[in-house]
Design a protein around this motif. Structure first.
Motif, mmCIF file in Angstrom:
data_model
loop_
_atom_site.group_PDB
_atom_site.id
_atom_site.type_symbol
_atom_site.label_atom_id
_atom_site.label_comp_id
_atom_site.label_asym_id
_atom_site.label_seq_id
_atom_site.Cartn_x
_atom_site.Cartn_y
_atom_site.Cartn_z
ATOM 1 N N THR A 145 0.811 -1.220 0.000
ATOM 2 C CA THR A 145 0.000 0.000 0.000
ATOM 3 C C THR A 145 0.846 1.272 0.000
ATOM 4 N N VAL A 146 2.164 1.131 0.018
ATOM 5 C CA VAL A 146 3.066 2.243 -0.298
ATOM 6 C C VAL A 146 3.787 1.824 -1.579
ATOM 7 N N THR A 147 3.415 2.448 -2.680
ATOM 8 C CA THR A 147 3.898 1.951 -3.973
ATOM 9 C C THR A 147 3.761 3.017 -5.054
ATOM 10 N N MET A 148 4.594 2.888 -6.084
ATOM 11 C CA MET A 148 4.431 3.730 -7.263
ATOM 12 C C MET A 148 3.432 3.099 -8.245
ATOM 13 N N ASP A 149 3.148 1.805 -8.046
ATOM 14 C CA ASP A 149 2.168 1.130 -8.899
ATOM 15 C C ASP A 149 0.772 1.371 -8.334
ATOM 16 N N VAL A 150 0.334 2.602 -8.442
ATOM 17 C CA VAL A 150 -0.954 3.001 -7.871
ATOM 18 C C VAL A 150 -2.097 2.231 -8.527
ATOM 19 N N LYS A 151 -2.049 2.084 -9.818
ATOM 20 C CA LYS A 151 -3.099 1.374 -10.544
ATOM 21 C C LYS A 151 -3.237 -0.060 -10.026
ATOM 22 N N GLY A 152 -2.109 -0.763 -9.900
ATOM 23 C CA GLY A 152 -2.140 -2.147 -9.428
ATOM 24 C C GLY A 152 -2.655 -2.258 -8.006
ATOM 25 N N ALA A 153 -2.259 -1.308 -7.153
ATOM 26 C CA ALA A 153 -2.676 -1.356 -5.748
ATOM 27 C C ALA A 153 -4.170 -1.092 -5.606
ATOM 28 N N VAL A 154 -4.689 -0.140 -6.363
ATOM 29 C CA VAL A 154 -6.120 0.163 -6.308
ATOM 30 C C VAL A 154 -6.924 -1.020 -6.831
ATOM 31 N N GLU A 155 -6.491 -1.585 -7.952
ATOM 32 C CA GLU A 155 -7.217 -2.716 -8.539
ATOM 33 C C GLU A 155 -7.188 -3.928 -7.603
ATOM 34 N N ALA A 156 -6.057 -4.144 -6.915
ATOM 35 C CA ALA A 156 -5.961 -5.267 -5.971
ATOM 36 C C ALA A 156 -6.926 -5.059 -4.806
ATOM 37 N N ALA A 157 -6.956 -3.835 -4.273
ATOM 38 C CA ALA A 157 -7.846 -3.537 -3.148
ATOM 39 C C ALA A 157 -9.312 -3.715 -3.542
ATOM 40 N N LYS A 158 -9.649 -3.268 -4.738
ATOM 41 C CA LYS A 158 -11.026 -3.379 -5.221
ATOM 42 C C LYS A 158 -11.383 -4.828 -5.566
ATOM 43 N N GLY A 159 -10.366 -5.594 -5.954
ATOM 44 C CA GLY A 159 -10.618 -6.951 -6.434
ATOM 45 C C GLY A 159 -10.631 -8.017 -5.365
ATOM 46 N N GLY A 160 -10.337 -7.669 -4.115
ATOM 47 C CA GLY A 160 -10.424 -8.657 -3.051
ATOM 48 C C GLY A 160 -9.136 -8.916 -2.309
ATOM 49 N N ALA A 161 -8.198 -7.961 -2.336
ATOM 50 C CA ALA A 161 -6.978 -8.113 -1.552
ATOM 51 C C ALA A 161 -7.330 -7.937 -0.069
ATOM 52 N N VAL A 162 -6.905 -8.901 0.750
ATOM 53 C CA VAL A 162 -7.207 -8.879 2.182
ATOM 54 C C VAL A 162 -5.902 -8.779 2.959
ATOM 55 N N GLU A 163 -5.785 -7.736 3.762
ATOM 56 C CA GLU A 163 -4.604 -7.609 4.618
ATOM 57 C C GLU A 163 -4.809 -8.411 5.894
ATOM 58 N N PHE A 164 -3.713 -8.922 6.435
ATOM 59 C CA PHE A 164 -3.812 -9.619 7.718
ATOM 60 C C PHE A 164 -2.630 -9.236 8.602
ATOM 61 N N ARG A 165 -2.898 -9.261 9.896
ATOM 62 C CA ARG A 165 -1.859 -8.952 10.886
ATOM 63 C C ARG A 165 -2.184 -9.698 12.170
ATOM 64 N N VAL A 166 -1.210 -10.392 12.714
ATOM 65 C CA VAL A 166 -1.450 -11.196 13.907
ATOM 66 C C VAL A 166 -1.740 -10.305 15.105
ATOM 67 N N GLU A 167 -2.725 -10.718 15.917
ATOM 68 C CA GLU A 167 -3.076 -9.975 17.118
ATOM 69 C C GLU A 167 -2.213 -10.442 18.290
ATOM 70 N N LYS A 168 -2.337 -9.748 19.421
ATOM 71 C CA LYS A 168 -1.497 -10.047 20.590
ATOM 72 C C LYS A 168 -1.596 -11.500 21.029
ATOM 73 N N ALA A 169 -2.776 -12.091 20.878
ATOM 74 C CA ALA A 169 -2.985 -13.473 21.325
ATOM 75 C C ALA A 169 -2.482 -14.503 20.305
ATOM 76 N N GLY A 170 -1.860 -14.036 19.219
ATOM 77 C CA GLY A 170 -1.350 -14.959 18.214
ATOM 78 C C GLY A 170 -2.402 -15.417 17.221
#
Length: 233
Positions: A145-170
């Motif tokens: 989500t920090v990128t010069m490929d703005v077109k690719g990032a927007v299309e990925a977000a719109k197309g179903g890109a899901v971010e994930f991050r582990v919570e404190k409990a693992g």
């Protein structure tokens, strides 16, 4: 109402063995059959990982492009100037700006689900850390989500890109589709997500990395899944 809710939940739990680990195809079938709400429920996955996120070398973070999309309508904001701002608009971004967008967000108005920025905008966007950070919206090069490929990032977000991050409990969790999706498409999405989490295994992880997996619908009960049925196959 509470009594009706109790009856509905009890009925939904019937036929689910709470201690059994179901193959992913069977688990998806059970969840879909029990998604009876008046709206299209989200199918969610939770994964318990053998990590302690308090240690930097055990942090798990990444992004997964779901092969069949998430079913969500995602509003995307892009911090960019000039040609890159034009590129963002052409790609379908909902909100595009620079200092003007900074002022709006800094004032507390956040009407987007994903935030993308070009690298040159990060000194400005970084000042929004206290606003965007707690909501998980701060742009990050590790998840594209920090990128010069703005077109690719927007299309990925719109197309179903899901971010994930582990919570404190693992635990890592995410919405991976809708109850209206075909069983096969949900299974594909779940396997893609589990594969992305598996590939994000940190260097400091010891022992069994993916310990438990469960899926559920927004209003339905959870079903435990055999981890071997979602990893590598």
């Amino acid at each position: 109402m509470a009594a009706n809710e109790g009856k509905r939940i009890r009925a939904a739990r019937e036929g689910i063995e709470v201690t059994k680990l179901y193959p992913i195809q069977d688990a998806v079938k059970l969840i879909k059959e029990r998604a009876k709400a008046k709206f299209d429920e989200t199918i969610e996955i939770s994964m318990n990982l053998g990590v302690d996120p308090r240690h930097a070398d055990q942090m798990v973070r990444g992004v997964c492009n779901l092969p069949n999309g998430s079913g969500r309508t995602v509003r995307v904001a892009v911090f960019a100037r000039g040609a890159k701002a034009d590129e963002a608009k052409a790609a379908g971004a909902d909100v595009v700006g620079a200092e003007d967008l900074f002022e709006v967000v800094n004032g507390g108005t956040i009407d987007f689900d994903r935030c993308i920025a070009t690298p040159d905008m990060m000194p400005l966007v970084g000042r929004l850390g206290k606003v965007l950070g707690p909501r998980g919206l701060m742009p990050n090069p590790k998840v594209g989500t920090v990128t010069m490929d703005v077109k690719g990032a927007v299309e990925a977000a719109k197309g179903g890109a899901v971010e994930f991050r582990v919570e404190k409990a693992g635990i890592v969790h995410a919405g991976i589709g809708k109850a209206s999706f075909d069983e096969g498409k949900l299974v594909e999405n779940i396997k893609a997500f589990a594969d992305a989490v598996s590939r994000a295994k940190p260097t400091g992880a010891k022992g069994t990395y993916i310990q438990r997996v469960a899926i559920s619908s927004t209003m339905g009960p959870g079903v435990k899944v055999d981890p071997s049925s979602v990893i590598g196959g």
